[in-house]
Design an enzyme around this catalytic site. Structure first.
Site, short mmCIF file in Angstrom:
data_model
loop_
_atom_site.label_atom_id
_atom_site.label_comp_id
_atom_site.label_asym_id
_atom_site.label_seq_id
_atom_site.Cartn_x
_atom_site.Cartn_y
_atom_site.Cartn_z
N GLN A 100 -59.64 -39.51 -43.79
CA GLN A 100 -60.64 -40.16 -44.65
C GLN A 100 -60.01 -41.05 -45.72
OE1 GLN A 100 -63.36 -37.36 -46.49
NE2 GLN A 100 -61.74 -36.00 -47.18
N ASP B 277 -55.27 -29.99 -56.18
CA ASP B 277 -55.59 -29.08 -57.30
C ASP B 277 -55.30 -27.62 -56.93
OD1 ASP B 277 -57.64 -29.27 -55.36
OD2 ASP B 277 -59.11 -28.40 -56.73
N TYR C 47 -51.73 -23.22 -47.48
CA TYR C 47 -51.94 -24.68 -47.55
C TYR C 47 -51.35 -25.19 -48.87
CZ TYR C 47 -54.40 -28.88 -49.08
OH TYR C 47 -54.69 -30.12 -49.61
N1 LIG Z 1 -59.71 -33.52 -48.19
C1 LIG Z 1 -59.60 -32.91 -49.38
O1 LIG Z 1 -60.53 -32.26 -49.87
C2 LIG Z 1 -58.33 -33.01 -50.16
C3 LIG Z 1 -57.24 -33.73 -49.72
N2 LIG Z 1 -56.10 -33.76 -50.47
C4 LIG Z 1 -54.94 -34.53 -50.02
O2 LIG Z 1 -55.30 -35.90 -49.93
C5 LIG Z 1 -54.60 -36.52 -48.86
C6 LIG Z 1 -55.56 -37.22 -47.92
O3 LIG Z 1 -56.40 -36.26 -47.33
P1 LIG Z 1 -57.68 -36.63 -46.43
O4 LIG Z 1 -57.68 -38.06 -46.08
O5 LIG Z 1 -58.84 -36.04 -47.11
O6 LIG Z 1 -57.34 -35.75 -45.16
P2 LIG Z 1 -57.69 -35.96 -43.62
O7 LIG Z 1 -57.55 -34.63 -43.00
O8 LIG Z 1 -58.98 -36.70 -43.49
O9 LIG Z 1 -56.50 -36.91 -43.14
C7 LIG Z 1 -55.22 -36.47 -42.87
C8 LIG Z 1 -54.73 -37.21 -41.64
O10 LIG Z 1 -53.37 -36.80 -41.37
C9 LIG Z 1 -53.28 -36.64 -39.95
N3 LIG Z 1 -52.12 -35.83 -39.59
C10 LIG Z 1 -52.06 -34.50 -39.32
N4 LIG Z 1 -50.83 -34.16 -38.94
C11 LIG Z 1 -50.07 -35.28 -38.97
C12 LIG Z 1 -48.72 -35.56 -38.67
N5 LIG Z 1 -47.87 -34.61 -38.23
N6 LIG Z 1 -48.27 -36.84 -38.82
C13 LIG Z 1 -49.10 -37.81 -39.23
N7 LIG Z 1 -50.41 -37.61 -39.52
C14 LIG Z 1 -50.88 -36.35 -39.40
C15 LIG Z 1 -54.59 -36.02 -39.57
O11 LIG Z 1 -54.83 -36.13 -38.18
P3 LIG Z 1 -55.75 -35.00 -37.45
O12 LIG Z 1 -57.01 -34.91 -38.26
O13 LIG Z 1 -55.92 -35.55 -36.09
O14 LIG Z 1 -54.93 -33.73 -37.50
C16 LIG Z 1 -55.57 -36.87 -40.39
O15 LIG Z 1 -55.90 -38.05 -39.71
C17 LIG Z 1 -53.77 -35.40 -48.22
O16 LIG Z 1 -52.49 -35.37 -48.76
C18 LIG Z 1 -54.52 -34.15 -48.62
O17 LIG Z 1 -53.71 -32.98 -48.62
C19 LIG Z 1 -55.99 -33.10 -51.66
C20 LIG Z 1 -57.04 -32.41 -52.16
C21 LIG Z 1 -58.32 -32.33 -51.47
C1 LIG Z 2 -68.89 -20.79 -45.56
C2 LIG Z 2 -69.30 -21.18 -46.95
C3 LIG Z 2 -68.33 -21.51 -47.88
N1 LIG Z 2 -68.71 -21.84 -49.14
C4 LIG Z 2 -67.70 -22.23 -50.16
C5 LIG Z 2 -66.73 -21.15 -50.48
C6 LIG Z 2 -65.38 -21.73 -50.15
O1 LIG Z 2 -64.46 -21.54 -51.18
C7 LIG Z 2 -65.62 -23.20 -49.94
C8 LIG Z 2 -64.84 -23.72 -48.78
O2 LIG Z 2 -65.25 -25.02 -48.44
P1 LIG Z 2 -64.24 -26.00 -47.74
O3 LIG Z 2 -63.61 -25.29 -46.59
O4 LIG Z 2 -64.90 -27.31 -47.53
O5 LIG Z 2 -63.22 -26.16 -48.90
P2 LIG Z 2 -61.68 -26.37 -48.80
O6 LIG Z 2 -61.32 -26.89 -47.45
O7 LIG Z 2 -61.00 -25.20 -49.33
O8 LIG Z 2 -61.55 -27.58 -49.82
C9 LIG Z 2 -60.29 -27.90 -50.29
O9 LIG Z 2 -59.62 -28.66 -49.30
C10 LIG Z 2 -58.27 -28.87 -49.61
C11 LIG Z 2 -57.72 -29.79 -48.53
C12 LIG Z 2 -58.00 -29.26 -51.00
O10 LIG Z 2 -56.91 -29.71 -51.29
C13 LIG Z 2 -58.98 -28.89 -52.09
O11 LIG Z 2 -59.00 -29.81 -53.17
C14 LIG Z 2 -60.37 -28.68 -51.56
O12 LIG Z 2 -61.04 -29.91 -51.32
O13 LIG Z 2 -67.01 -23.34 -49.67
C15 LIG Z 2 -70.02 -21.89 -49.53
O14 LIG Z 2 -70.34 -22.19 -50.70
N2 LIG Z 2 -70.99 -21.59 -48.61
C16 LIG Z 2 -70.67 -21.24 -47.31
O15 LIG Z 2 -71.60 -20.97 -46.49
#
Ligand SMILES: NC(=O)C1=CN([C@@H]2O[C@H](COP(=O)(O)OP(=O)(O)OC[C@H]3O[C@@H](n4cnc5c(N)ncnc54)[C@H](OP(=O)(O)O)[C@@H]3O)[C@@H](O)[C@H]2O)C=CC1
Ligand SMILES: Cc1cn([C@H]2C[C@H](O)[C@@H](COP(=O)(O)OP(=O)(O)O[C@H]3O[C@@H](C)C(=O)[C@@H](O)[C@H]3O)O2)c(=O)[nH]c1=O
Length: 282
Positions: free
Chosen positions: A11, A103, A126
């Site tokens: 994304q 975070d 993670y």
């Molecule tokens: N999404 C969130 O809520 C949060 C994200 N972040 C961080 O922000 C950044 C962007 O995340 P976001 O865009 O949301 O994540 P996404 O999961 O949407 O994107 C990550 C991409 O990395 C790809 N990927 C997985 N393994 C590899 C690999 N070995 N080499 C190259 N690419 C790979 C995934 O492919 P595939 O899906 O096919 O495995 C996916 O397309 C990341 O560093 C994430 O940890 C931090 C906090 C919250």
């Molecule tokens: C199954 C369920 C979960 N939950 C809540 C509890 C749980 O902590 C949370 C989990 O949701 P998610 O799996 O989307 O959240 P999660 O994947 O843990 O989200 C996190 O992703 C990673 C990549 C980050 O780095 C963080 O910043 C954060 O965005 O949702 C509900 O409120 N209702 C439900 O029915």
């Protein structure tokens, strides 16, 4: 200027592509994991050798928080070894590395917004793998920028809003955690601020989130209100869900340092969400 984007199909990667694709001043190479596996050092070096990027934006990650508890090896390969490989390549080819962390490096026990000076204490695999990724970069490189972001949403599936829409279609009513707090952050905000920081050649570690903070429960209510979805949402507790990975209860971060450094203001999460729902159909 040559920019390499890794994890380009995720994304955040997709949002960068939308912004940079038609810029004639940029020679962009955007690679998904099929074209460049960041965990494969030889492959990383080959791409650097042939493309010679000036800037690398690492959008790759293993983001499945619960699965990481059992798929530990894969999570560390992508989130810790990946940044290490990229940092080594950036060091050798003199490139500027932009990387994203989370975070979740914090344990959520602080009674206030987390700043860059607060000590991390990750609760799950993670988050431990992401923290290790940060450390590798800091040990290997000087010319790096790490942004910790939270609760990221955009036009992809790896986000809570997408899950809410799925749940709304399959469940009579939703039960959402009212005791888990952080900052919903738009991929659009992350891209805009990152590009400003790159322009200024900023280096170091910063928290990059929309302003304010909220609970999952309030976030869900606000989102459904904006979407015009009438669905009953029951306030539940984090512990009700019995999920494999522990998550911090309060991991909201302050964006004060990045705002002051760049001389900018970052929109409140509610305002940004309203715009994203209206303009992007999130
Ligand atoms: N999404 C969130 O809520 C949060 C994200 N972040 C961080 O922000 C950044 C962007 O995340 P976001 O865009 O949301 O994540 P996404 O999961 O949407 O994107 C990550 C991409 O990395 C790809 N990927 C997985 N393994 C590899 C690999 N070995 N080499 C190259 N690419 C790979 C995934 O492919 P595939 O899906 O096919 O495995 C996916 O397309 C990341 O560093 C994430 O940890 C931090 C906090 C919250
Ligand atoms: C199954 C369920 C979960 N939950 C809540 C509890 C749980 O902590 C949370 C989990 O949701 P998610 O799996 O989307 O959240 P999660 O994947 O843990 O989200 C996190 O992703 C990673 C990549 C980050 O780095 C963080 O910043 C954060 O965005 O949702 C509900 O409120 N209702 C439900 O029915």
């Amino acid at each position: 200027m040559k920019i390499l984007i890794t994890g380009a199909k995720g994304q955040l990667g997709s949002e960068f592509l939308k912004k940079l694709n038609n810029n004639n001043n940029i020679n962009l190479l955007a690679l998904g994991k099929e074209e460049l596996d960041v965990g494969n050092f030889e492959q990383v070096m080959e791409v650097f050798e042939s493309f010679r990027p000036d800037i690398v934006i690492n959008c790759s990650a293993y983001n499945q928080v619960d699965k990481a508890e059992t798929e530990k090896e894969l999570a560390y390969r992508v989130n810790a070894e990946g940044p290490k490989n990229l940092a080594k390549a950036c060091e050798k080819y003199k490139a500027y590395l932009i990387h994203y962390s989370t975070d979740y490096v914090f344990d959520g026990k602080k009674e206030g917004l987390y700043t860059e000076d607060d000590p991390p204490n990750p609760l799950n695999e993670y988050a431990k793998s992401k923290l290790m990724g940060e450390k590798h970069i800091q040990e290997i490189l000087e010319n790096y920028l790490i942004f910790r972001v939270s609760w990221v949403y955009g036009e992809g599936k790896q986000n809570f809003l997408y899950k809410l829409m799925q749940w709304a279609q399959t469940q009579e009513y939703l039960r959402i955690a009212c005791d888990e707090f952080s900052v919903p952050t738009s991929t659009n905000t992350i891209v805009e601020v990152t590009l400003k920081a790159i322009e200024q050649g900023l280096t170091g570690l910063y928290h990059l989130v929309n302003s304010g903070y909220t609970s999952r429960f309030e976030w869900a209510r606000e989102f459904f209100k904006l979407k015009g979805i009438r669905k009953f949402i029951y306030p539940a507790y984090q512990s009700d869900f019995n999920l494999p990975a522990k998550r911090p209860r309060f991991s909201a971060m302050s964006n004060e340092k990045i705002c002051k450094t760049l001389g900018i203001e970052i929109e409140e999460w509610e305002e940004k969400l309203a715009k994203d729902v209206l303009e992007l159909g999130i």
